[in-house]
Design a protein around this motif. Structure first.
Motif, PDB file in Angstrom:
ATOM      1  N   LEU A  38       0.854  -1.183   0.000  1.00 31.58           N
ATOM      2  CA  LEU A  38       0.000   0.000   0.000  1.00 31.58           C
ATOM      3  C   LEU A  38       0.896   1.241   0.000  1.00 31.58           C
ATOM      4  CD1 LEU A  38      -2.838   1.199   0.183  1.00 31.58           C
ATOM      5  CD2 LEU A  38      -2.698   0.993   2.674  1.00 31.58           C
ATOM      6  N   PRO A  39       0.975   1.960  -1.121  1.00 30.17           N
ATOM      7  CA  PRO A  39       1.881   3.116  -1.196  1.00 30.17           C
ATOM      8  C   PRO A  39       1.470   4.224  -0.230  1.00 30.17           C
ATOM      9  CG  PRO A  39       1.183   2.394  -3.391  1.00 30.17           C
ATOM     10  CD  PRO A  39       0.309   1.692  -2.405  1.00 30.17           C
ATOM     11  N   ALA A  40       2.425   5.092   0.072  1.00 30.34           N
ATOM     12  CA  ALA A  40       2.159   6.225   0.953  1.00 30.34           C
ATOM     13  C   ALA A  40       1.180   7.189   0.294  1.00 30.34           C
ATOM     14  CB  ALA A  40       3.466   6.952   1.279  1.00 30.34           C
ATOM     15  N   GLY A  41       0.195   7.647   1.086  1.00 27.48           N
ATOM     16  CA  GLY A  41      -0.776   8.610   0.591  1.00 27.48           C
ATOM     17  C   GLY A  41      -1.815   8.043  -0.341  1.00 27.48           C
ATOM     18  N   VAL A  58     -13.305 -11.063   7.874  1.00 25.01           N
ATOM     19  CA  VAL A  58     -12.106 -10.421   7.330  1.00 25.01           C
ATOM     20  C   VAL A  58     -11.076 -10.278   8.438  1.00 25.01           C
ATOM     21  CG1 VAL A  58     -11.170  -8.408   6.126  1.00 25.01           C
ATOM     22  CG2 VAL A  58     -13.521  -9.128   5.695  1.00 25.01           C
ATOM     23  N   GLU A  59      -9.857 -10.708   8.156  1.00 23.62           N
ATOM     24  CA  GLU A  59      -8.740 -10.541   9.087  1.00 23.62           C
ATOM     25  C   GLU A  59      -7.573  -9.919   8.335  1.00 23.62           C
ATOM     26  OE1 GLU A  59      -5.976 -13.093  12.245  1.00 23.62           O
ATOM     27  OE2 GLU A  59      -7.653 -14.033  11.181  1.00 23.62           O
ATOM     28  N   TYR A  60      -6.969  -8.885   8.915  1.00 23.08           N
ATOM     29  CA  TYR A  60      -5.866  -8.200   8.241  1.00 23.08           C
ATOM     30  C   TYR A  60      -4.752  -7.903   9.240  1.00 23.08           C
ATOM     31  CZ  TYR A  60      -7.347  -3.769  10.372  1.00 23.08           C
ATOM     32  OH  TYR A  60      -7.659  -2.783  11.270  1.00 23.08           O
ATOM     33  N   GLN A  61      -3.534  -7.753   8.686  1.00 25.35           N
ATOM     34  CA  GLN A  61      -2.365  -7.412   9.483  1.00 25.35           C
ATOM     35  C   GLN A  61      -1.424  -6.571   8.636  1.00 25.35           C
ATOM     36  OE1 GLN A  61      -0.351 -10.767  11.236  1.00 25.35           O
ATOM     37  NE2 GLN A  61      -2.253 -11.893  11.494  1.00 25.35           N
ATOM     38  N   VAL A  62      -0.831  -5.572   9.253  1.00 25.40           N
ATOM     39  CA  VAL A  62       0.235  -4.804   8.611  1.00 25.40           C
ATOM     40  C   VAL A  62       1.547  -5.473   8.995  1.00 25.40           C
ATOM     41  CG1 VAL A  62       1.305  -2.548   8.353  1.00 25.40           C
ATOM     42  CG2 VAL A  62      -1.145  -2.714   8.796  1.00 25.40           C
ATOM     43  N   ILE A  63       2.265  -5.993   8.020  1.00 22.36           N
ATOM     44  CA  ILE A  63       3.451  -6.790   8.309  1.00 22.36           C
ATOM     45  C   ILE A  63       4.746  -6.043   8.020  1.00 22.36           C
ATOM     46  CG2 ILE A  63       2.246  -8.963   7.951  1.00 22.36           C
ATOM     47  CD1 ILE A  63       3.366  -9.147   5.196  1.00 22.36           C
ATOM     48  N   ALA A  64       4.685  -4.859   7.430  1.00 21.98           N
ATOM     49  CA  ALA A  64       5.904  -4.087   7.174  1.00 21.98           C
ATOM     50  C   ALA A  64       5.522  -2.634   6.936  1.00 21.98           C
ATOM     51  CB  ALA A  64       6.675  -4.642   5.980  1.00 21.98           C
ATOM     52  N   GLY A  65       6.465  -1.725   7.260  1.00 18.67           N
ATOM     53  CA  GLY A  65       6.234  -0.302   7.055  1.00 18.67           C
ATOM     54  C   GLY A  65       6.331   0.474   8.353  1.00 18.67           C
ATOM     55  N   ALA A  66       6.748   1.722   8.252  1.00 16.21           N
ATOM     56  CA  ALA A  66       6.899   2.563   9.438  1.00 16.21           C
ATOM     57  C   ALA A  66       5.552   2.788  10.115  1.00 16.21           C
ATOM     58  CB  ALA A  66       7.516   3.909   9.046  1.00 16.21           C
ATOM     59  N   GLY A  67       5.527   2.601  11.424  1.00 14.71           N
ATOM     60  CA  GLY A  67       4.289   2.770  12.163  1.00 14.71           C
ATOM     61  C   GLY A  67       3.429   1.531  12.219  1.00 14.71           C
ATOM     62  N   MET A  68       3.524   0.656  11.205  1.00 16.82           N
ATOM     63  CA  MET A  68       2.774  -0.604  11.169  1.00 16.82           C
ATOM     64  C   MET A  68       1.278  -0.381  11.396  1.00 16.82           C
ATOM     65  SD  MET A  68       5.215  -2.970  10.783  1.00 16.82           S
ATOM     66  CE  MET A  68       4.625  -4.501  11.449  1.00 16.82           C
ATOM     67  N   ASP A  69       0.682   0.625  10.715  1.00 17.19           N
ATOM     68  CA  ASP A  69      -0.734   0.895  10.925  1.00 17.19           C
ATOM     69  C   ASP A  69      -1.366   1.402   9.634  1.00 17.19           C
ATOM     70  OD1 ASP A  69       0.605   3.250  10.844  1.00 17.19           O
ATOM     71  OD2 ASP A  69      -0.244   4.106  12.667  1.00 17.19           O
ATOM     72  N   PHE A 111      -2.740   8.995   5.422  1.00 18.05           N
ATOM     73  CA  PHE A 111      -2.159   9.805   6.491  1.00 18.05           C
ATOM     74  C   PHE A 111      -0.627   9.747   6.486  1.00 18.05           C
ATOM     75  CE2 PHE A 111      -3.152   5.602   8.141  1.00 18.05           C
ATOM     76  CZ  PHE A 111      -1.945   5.205   8.692  1.00 18.05           C
ATOM     77  N   SER A 112      -0.054   8.777   5.763  1.00 19.01           N
ATOM     78  CA  SER A 112       1.398   8.642   5.703  1.00 19.01           C
ATOM     79  C   SER A 112       1.906   9.266   4.408  1.00 19.01           C
ATOM     80  CB  SER A 112       1.803   7.165   5.771  1.00 19.01           C
ATOM     81  OG  SER A 112       3.204   7.026   5.686  1.00 19.01           O
ATOM     82  N   ARG A 113       2.874  10.164   4.511  1.00 18.88           N
ATOM     83  CA  ARG A 113       3.383  10.875   3.342  1.00 18.88           C
ATOM     84  C   ARG A 113       4.575  10.179   2.690  1.00 18.88           C
ATOM     85  NH1 ARG A 113       3.327  17.302   5.067  1.00 18.88           N
ATOM     86  NH2 ARG A 113       1.073  17.452   5.505  1.00 18.88           N
TER      87      ARG A 113
END
Length: 228
Positions: A38-41, A58-69, A111-113
């Motif tokens: 998922l790209p920034a912005g 539905v089950e989801y997880q953020v597995i990489a990236g700053a903030g992990m959210d 929300f992430s730039r």
């Protein structure tokens, strides 16, 4: 579930998918799972077809990236927002009973730039129509009179139980793999930070030591000549 639609129309996330993988993983009426970037912005929305009076999990997880959210939302076929979460790293949600149509599953990273996120999600469908069809199929076989004293109902219950346990085991293994990937990414990121700041601290300590030695030597280095 048809191919995903990007709200910002960016091809970066689609590079992770092939046409064969999309058609196999997002076919209607079957469980599906996907890991995507998922790209920034940007916001990515996926569509899942569901039958009436079924169950959508539905089950989801953020597995990489700053903030992990990421922000997550589920929208019904009639445009009603059923679920909305903000800045979460994981979540499990169930829609019951479902309406007939296409549900939207949206992941928002607007929300992430600067930081892109890698997201894993799994969709589990249970349709009442499929269960009823299976019951009719078993009922059509009839009740055998003498089949080594085994009842058809007992065999059916055993097979259904084995199928449920195997399916649940597969889902748990998929979730555990996602947790493992997230922990590995966190470990690698923390290792880089620890190594960087350790090297920085070492350089600062060496610079301070050299400065102290130089300063002390200058204190005892008297270049003035003594006149007799």
């Amino acid at each position: 579930m048809p191919a995903p639609r990007s709200a910002a129309r960016t091809p970066a996330a689609l590079l992770w998918l092939s046409a064969a993988a999309v058609s196999a993983a997002f076919s209607p009426g079957t469980d599906s799972e996907l890991t995507f970037v998922l790209p920034a912005g940007h916001t990515e929305c996926f569509f899942q077809s569901a039958a009436r009076n079924g169950t959508l999990e539905v089950e989801y997880q953020v597995i990489a990236g700053a903030g992990m959210d990421v922000d997550f939302s589920v929208i019904s076929p009639h445009g009603v927002q059923l679920i909305s979460e903000f800045r979460r790293s994981d979540g499990v949600h169930m829609v019951e009973p479902t309406e007939e149509g296409d549900y939207q599953l949206c992941f928002d990273n607007s929300f992430s730039r600067f930081s892109e996120k890698m997201v894993f999600f799994e969709v589990i469908l249970e349709n009442a129509a499929n269960d009823a069809g299976a019951d009719d199929e078993w009922a059509g076989l009839g009740e055998p009179e003498n089949l080594l004293e085994y009842k058809l109902e007992d065999i059916r219950e055993s097979m259904d139980s084995v199928h449920r346990h195997l399916e649940r085991s597969r889902q748990m293994q998929t979730v555990l793999r996602a947790f493992e990937a997230r922990d590995r990414n966190l470990l690698e990121d923390n290792l880089w930070r620890v190594s960087f700041w350790s090297c920085t601290t070492l350089v600062v300590m060496l610079a301070v030591a050299v400065t102290q030695v130089y300063t002390v030597r200058r204190l005892f280095d008297d270049k003035r000549r003594i006149r007799s």
